[in-house]
Design an enzyme around this catalytic site. Sequence first.
Site, PDB file in Angstrom:
ATOM      1  CG  ASP A 233      -2.013  -1.047   1.123  1.00  0.00           C
ATOM      2  OD1 ASP A 233      -2.209  -1.575   0.014  1.00  0.00           O
ATOM      3  OD2 ASP A 233      -2.664  -1.339   2.135  1.00  0.00           O
ATOM      4  CD  GLU A 332      -3.401   8.701   7.170  1.00  0.00           C
ATOM      5  OE1 GLU A 332      -2.194   8.786   6.806  1.00  0.00           O
ATOM      6  OE2 GLU A 332      -4.065   7.646   7.105  1.00  0.00           O
ATOM      7  CG  ASP A 361      -1.630  11.925  22.463  1.00  0.00           C
ATOM      8  OD1 ASP A 361      -1.533  12.793  23.353  1.00  0.00           O
ATOM      9  OD2 ASP A 361      -1.260  10.752  22.619  1.00  0.00           O
ATOM     10  CB  THR A 372      -8.505   0.151   6.074  1.00  0.00           C
ATOM     11  OG1 THR A 372      -7.893   0.675   4.885  1.00  0.00           O
ATOM     12  CG2 THR A 372      -9.923  -0.265   5.756  1.00  0.00           C
ATOM     13  CB  ALA A 373      -4.530   3.852   6.992  1.00  0.00           C
ATOM     14  CE1 TYR A 374      -2.723   7.368  14.322  1.00  0.00           C
ATOM     15  CE2 TYR A 374      -1.467   8.859  12.947  1.00  0.00           C
ATOM     16  CZ  TYR A 374      -1.800   8.376  14.191  1.00  0.00           C
ATOM     17  OH  TYR A 374      -1.198   8.903  15.299  1.00  0.00           O
TER      18      TYR A 374
END
Length: 488
Positions: A233, A332, A361, A372-374
Amino acid sequence: MAANAAENGVPEITKTEEGNPIEYDARSVNSSDQERQDALEVVFESEAIHRRKSSLIPSTAPRPDYIRRPTQCFVHSLLEKHEGMQLKEHTASHEGLAMERKMDKDNGFVEPTHQSRLLTKKQISDMAFGIRELAKKLAQIRLKLHVRNIFILAKAHDETLISHTRETAEWLMTKDSGYRVYVENTLGHNKIFDAEGLLNQNPSFRGRLKFWTNKLCAEKPQTFDIVLGLGGDGTVLYASWLFQRVVPPVLAFSLGSLGFLTKFDYELYPTTLSRAFEEGITVSLRLRFEATIMRSQKKSNTKRDLVEELIGEESEDNHTHRLDGTHNILNEVVVDRGPNPTMSSIELFGDDEHFTTVQADGVCVSTPTGSTAYNLAAGGSLCHPDNPVILVTAICAHTLSFRPIILPDTIVLRAGVPYDARTSSWASFDGRERVELRPGDYVTISASRFPFPSVLPLDRRSKDWIDSISRTLQWNSRQRQKSFKEWS
């Protein structure tokens, strides 16, 4: 999508009487420059816009006439022509004026047609609607491209991938004498790739093995008909970073770890490429975000309020901030505390409304592709890539009530560091270009007019996303509940 499809024109997209999708040749019909620049125009009803700042009042300026701006986005060249109807003059309303004003600070250095953040609310809605309509049509057709210039993308520091790059390039140039294959310029003197040995092996390869640079990708993306990604990816995200505006169709082979975006098995590359070039490809348009860094400019007064400068009395002052870079991203935008030991304080705005002050944070603003990532790791929702939405997820929020929120893709978000913040924050774009946001700086996030065209497998395109999350995340995977054995 390949820019050459836009340059040569495309006929209207239709279906047969039986409802089956049709094929067309992307170079079979020519169109004039004017036809290519006809934008989709949709008239929207004014919506009630809620503001929390009591100081905001309607402008007394007369309502301007709506002027159609021809888009430079290649996707609109595939749309059927729509003749918009201009509204008659009527009494200006607060909501109507808001639909006509630019959505962010304009310091006069950038043409509005170049950046989504400088479009009006109406223009952003038109653009997003047009891309969604095109995506639906592209899902039902096969694009048959006259492939000549093939771009191969792989990590130039991985021995295995360098060998695969050489193997693929050799196969392509052997298969068709008309193919020109572009590989990364660093491979020109790489011992594993052995470019000179490849050319000596077959003299017909001379003049057809070429080398790409970042500058060529940025300035002449229309040079390439298709991108072949060899990796995971991260390689696909690198393709999005290289092609910041027009993106050729990306056919990604899976050679990485997970593979949400890599749809094809590399072991079958001869069959996959032969079928793609001969039978055509099906493309999924992935929403990208345009993220712009805006820097606070020094002013004589010492007490400043970011909320007032963005949606309050000073919102029309274009000299409070200056532009400092724009990125089109596929996954993102993250604004976080970086190396600071304390949490970030981030003001979050949507259009002309102050949403909330985020104390956490950081905050992750994700595309559906990046869900589906961070976003997922931070507790956000899984989201099908066809959804026209923006996902906002706090990273370790300092309140238990900050739940992930999903917003429409027509909203322009702004995430900024307030002037009274204890520390600065840091912004990153698809994990790249990490920059410091000092108090008063902010990032504008809006839907990009340049989506990312991902090539889908022809035989399983309808269930491709569900397959990917089941395969990579083991989504809802458990042993089946045992049935009862009735006692008799």
